[in-house]
Design an enzyme around this catalytic site. Structure first.
Site, mmCIF file in Angstrom:
data_model
loop_
_atom_site.group_PDB
_atom_site.id
_atom_site.type_symbol
_atom_site.label_atom_id
_atom_site.label_comp_id
_atom_site.label_asym_id
_atom_site.label_seq_id
_atom_site.Cartn_x
_atom_site.Cartn_y
_atom_site.Cartn_z
ATOM 1 N N ASP A 186 0.862 -1.183 0.000
ATOM 2 C CA ASP A 186 0.000 0.000 0.000
ATOM 3 C C ASP A 186 0.896 1.230 0.000
ATOM 4 O O ASP A 186 1.756 1.384 0.882
ATOM 5 C CB ASP A 186 -0.898 0.019 1.238
ATOM 6 C CG ASP A 186 -1.967 -1.069 1.200
ATOM 7 O OD1 ASP A 186 -1.989 -1.835 0.218
ATOM 8 O OD2 ASP A 186 -2.767 -1.139 2.143
ATOM 9 N N ASP A 223 -15.383 -3.382 -2.243
ATOM 10 C CA ASP A 223 -15.006 -3.065 -0.869
ATOM 11 C C ASP A 223 -16.289 -2.962 -0.066
ATOM 12 O O ASP A 223 -17.129 -2.099 -0.345
ATOM 13 C CB ASP A 223 -14.237 -1.745 -0.824
ATOM 14 C CG ASP A 223 -12.968 -1.794 -1.674
ATOM 15 O OD1 ASP A 223 -12.471 -2.905 -1.927
ATOM 16 O OD2 ASP A 223 -12.483 -0.728 -2.086
#
Length: 249
Positions: free
Chosen positions: A10, A131
């Site tokens: 990330d 998500d």
């Protein structure tokens, strides 16, 4: 069906970080160089690397694209990329730079004509990022929760040509509480397509549990915090997956 372990990188502010439950205020920096981290995962046996542009997800446009393209060019395994990808030009830019799979989330939910076009053009190189919070899809870097049921949306997108989904359970991401195996397997069975699990993997047994659903279409898992906090190593995970396949075979 084989089961792929995707080590996650990330990227925020050019560095390799992790967030807790997607909270930009709860960040831990794990490395100054995402490229060095990607090379480390390859050395440990990664067959894919999962990259997320956290700044891009929040801003709605790629913000760490130069670093991501450098990683795609520099390592010998395919990379998949998500975060702020909302136009056909951005998708083409990444694919031309050597990215193997582009993850589209917010745009897939908010702009279905766009989603139809990209799936018809590059369906095998697109993953739809779902998500979810309590089975409902969230968008815009997880800052907005919709009233859209993940399974219903996924089934509709399959009719447009979707082949791969990435299911992230926001409530479990970065928490090390175990993945939402039931919902992930249900999504794979409902769509008949490949589903990659993301969020909550904390121990090797979590990967093994997910891998038991490989025949249902659960094709892999994205692992972040568990690797960065040394809950287990990537090498250990890959050895266990190989052992599972030889045992199952």
């Amino acid at each position: 069906m084989s089961f792929i372990v995707y080590p996650a990188i990330d990227i925020r502010g050019g560095k390799c970080v992790r967030l807790f439950q997607g909270d930009y205020g709860q960040e831990t920096v794990y490395a100054d160089s995402p490229l060095a981290m990607a090379k480390r995962w390859v050395e440990q046996g990664a067959s894919w690397v999962h990259l997320v542009d956290l700044d891009g997800a929040k801003e709605g446009k790629p913000a760490n694209a130069a670093i991501i393209k450098e990683i795609a060019r520099s390592i010998p395994v395919p990379v998949q990329v998500g975060g702020g990808i909302r136009t056909e030009e951005q998708i083409a830019d990444y694919l031309e730079a050597g990215v193997a799979r582009v993850i589209v989330g917010t745009a897939a939910i908010e702009d279905e004509p766009f989603t139809k076009r990209i799936l018809q053009n590059d369906g095998d190189k697109i993953a739809i990022g779902l998500d979810c919070r309590n089975g409902l899809v969230a968008t815009r870097g997880w800052l907005t929760t919709t009233d859209v049921q993940a399974t219903e949306l996924a089934k509709r997108l399959v009719t447009y040509g979707a082949e791969t989904f990435i299911y992230t359970d926001i409530a479990r991401d970065g928490t090390m509480t175990g993945p939402n195996v039931e919902e992930i397997a249900a999504l794979a069975m409902a769509t008949g397509k490949s589903v990659i699990a993301s969020g909550g993997v904390s121990q090797l047994d979590d990967l093994l549990t997910l891998a038991t659903h490989a025949s249902d279409g659960v094709s892999g898992a994205i692992v972040g915090k568990a690797l960065y906090t040394d809950a287990f190593t990537l090498e250990e995970a890959l050895q266990r997956m190989e052992g599972r396949e030889s045992y199952a075979g």
